[in-house]
Design an enzyme around this catalytic site. Structure first.
Site, PDB file in Angstrom:
ATOM      1  N   ARG A 144       0.845  -1.192   0.000  1.00 35.57           N
ATOM      2  CA  ARG A 144       0.000   0.000   0.000  1.00 35.57           C
ATOM      3  C   ARG A 144       0.880   1.241   0.000  1.00 35.57           C
ATOM      4  O   ARG A 144       1.987   1.224   0.525  1.00 35.57           O
ATOM      5  CB  ARG A 144      -0.903   0.013   1.233  1.00 35.57           C
ATOM      6  CG  ARG A 144      -1.873  -1.159   1.287  1.00 35.57           C
ATOM      7  CD  ARG A 144      -2.661  -1.136   2.582  1.00 35.57           C
ATOM      8  NE  ARG A 144      -3.581  -2.260   2.669  1.00 35.57           N
ATOM      9  CZ  ARG A 144      -4.352  -2.520   3.728  1.00 35.57           C
ATOM     10  NH1 ARG A 144      -4.304  -1.708   4.785  1.00 35.57           N
ATOM     11  NH2 ARG A 144      -5.159  -3.559   3.742  1.00 35.57           N
TER      12      ARG A 144
ATOM     13  N   ASP B 268       0.839   5.551   0.806  1.00 34.13           N
ATOM     14  CA  ASP B 268       0.101   6.625   1.466  1.00 34.13           C
ATOM     15  C   ASP B 268      -0.308   7.693   0.460  1.00 34.13           C
ATOM     16  O   ASP B 268       0.186   7.741  -0.669  1.00 34.13           O
ATOM     17  CB  ASP B 268       0.968   7.274   2.542  1.00 34.13           C
ATOM     18  CG  ASP B 268       1.265   6.331   3.690  1.00 34.13           C
ATOM     19  OD1 ASP B 268       0.442   5.444   3.950  1.00 34.13           O
ATOM     20  OD2 ASP B 268       2.322   6.503   4.325  1.00 34.13           O
TER      21      ASP B 268
ATOM     22  N   ARG C  35       9.897   6.786   5.202  1.00 33.41           N
ATOM     23  CA  ARG C  35       9.809   8.221   5.475  1.00 33.41           C
ATOM     24  C   ARG C  35      10.418   8.577   6.833  1.00 33.41           C
ATOM     25  O   ARG C  35      11.036   9.630   6.994  1.00 33.41           O
ATOM     26  CB  ARG C  35       8.364   8.674   5.377  1.00 33.41           C
ATOM     27  CG  ARG C  35       7.813   8.628   3.942  1.00 33.41           C
ATOM     28  CD  ARG C  35       6.306   8.781   3.911  1.00 33.41           C
ATOM     29  NE  ARG C  35       5.882  10.036   4.518  1.00 33.41           N
ATOM     30  CZ  ARG C  35       4.613  10.300   4.838  1.00 33.41           C
ATOM     31  NH1 ARG C  35       3.673   9.378   4.626  1.00 33.41           N
ATOM     32  NH2 ARG C  35       4.292  11.458   5.378  1.00 33.41           N
TER      33      ARG C  35
END
Length: 266
Positions: A57, A59, A207
């Site tokens: 997935r 973001d 991140r």
């Protein structure tokens, strides 16, 4: 109504998308998603709903150069012309999403569970002025970054470790142990690229990694301090999460092929 007896063919698709147009990969009720667009395009061709599964997935705001997605389509339609199917699918997609490679796979192939390695690239624009061109493709960092000390710190991530210090609070993974196979930092002109490949990633792991490496690069943290942070297994001790728009999903590796190797194939 679609013929329920139509023989199906599972296909693997390498998908490229501009994440700034979407609230992530996963289909949502009240927000634009890549999965919803791809499934709508497949349904328009197939005349029936098609469920898709991605290698991972992404973001909201995160981009993809070659994320791997699987879905089941009509075997007869697929076998008629792979290239025509690819072009027909792209004609139904918005300009911000493209299927850039496709191949037939076994019926039990799974884009997520069969993936052996995933790779991301994070892009930083390291100049004292913001770029008009790269604004939504890089994280602008006006302070000069020392790439050499960032690479030294990054070396402590290689191998198998508990990465709880890089794990977001909303992560639902059963544990935080992951294996990073490659972590490289390159600077070309004003652009810095951080490329990382691992067996799997935790929620916001890349991140959070970038946010901490930037702290090292500007001198707020030493490489040894970063190593100590990893050993703490405490996310609250780390730096802020880097913004989503600098992140790209670039490859998913399977037995016999990878998503990047599918680019241009049909």
């Amino acid at each position: 109504m679609a013929d329920l007896n139509v023989e199906k063919q599972r296909i693997a698709m390498a998908v490229e998308f501009d994440g700034s147009a979407f609230h992530g990969w996963q289909k949502q009720d009240n927000a634009a998603s890549v999965q919803a667009e791809l499934q709508a395009a497949l349904a328009a061709i197939e005349g029936d709903s098609v469920v898709t599964v991605a290698a991972g997935r992404t973001d909201s705001g995160v981009h993809a150069e070659a994320i791997l997605v699987h879905g089941d389509v009509s075997a007869a339609r697929w076998q008629r012309s792979h290239l025509a199917y690819l072009h027909g699918l792209n004609s139904k997609l918005p300009d911000t999403v493209r299927v850039i490679g496709v191949k037939a796979v076994k019926p039990d192939f799974h884009a997520r569970f069969d993936c052996r390695e995933r790779a991301y690239r994070y892009q930083i624009w390291n100049r004292n002025t913001l770029s008009a061109i790269h604004r939504w493709r890089h994280w602008w960092m006006p302070r000069e970054l020392d790439v050499q000390v960032m690479q030294e710190a990054a070396s402590y991530c290689l191998g198998t470790h508990d990465f709880s210090s890089l794990r977001a609070s909303g992560c639902q993974a059963a544990h935080a142990t992951r294996t990073i196979n490659r972590l490289e930092i390159r600077k070309t002109g004003d652009a810095i690229e951080i490329e990382v490949a691992a067996d799997a990633f935790l929620y916001h792991m890349v991140r959070n990694l970038v946010g901490n490496l930037v702290e090292v690069g500007v001198g707020k943290q030493s490489p040894d301090g970063f190593r100590e942070l990893l050993a703490m297994c405490d996310r609250s001790k780390g730096a802020a999460t880097a913004p989503a728009h600098g992140l790209y999903f670039i490859d998913a590796v399977y037995d016999g092929f990878s998503s990047r190797e599918l680019i241009g194939r049909s």
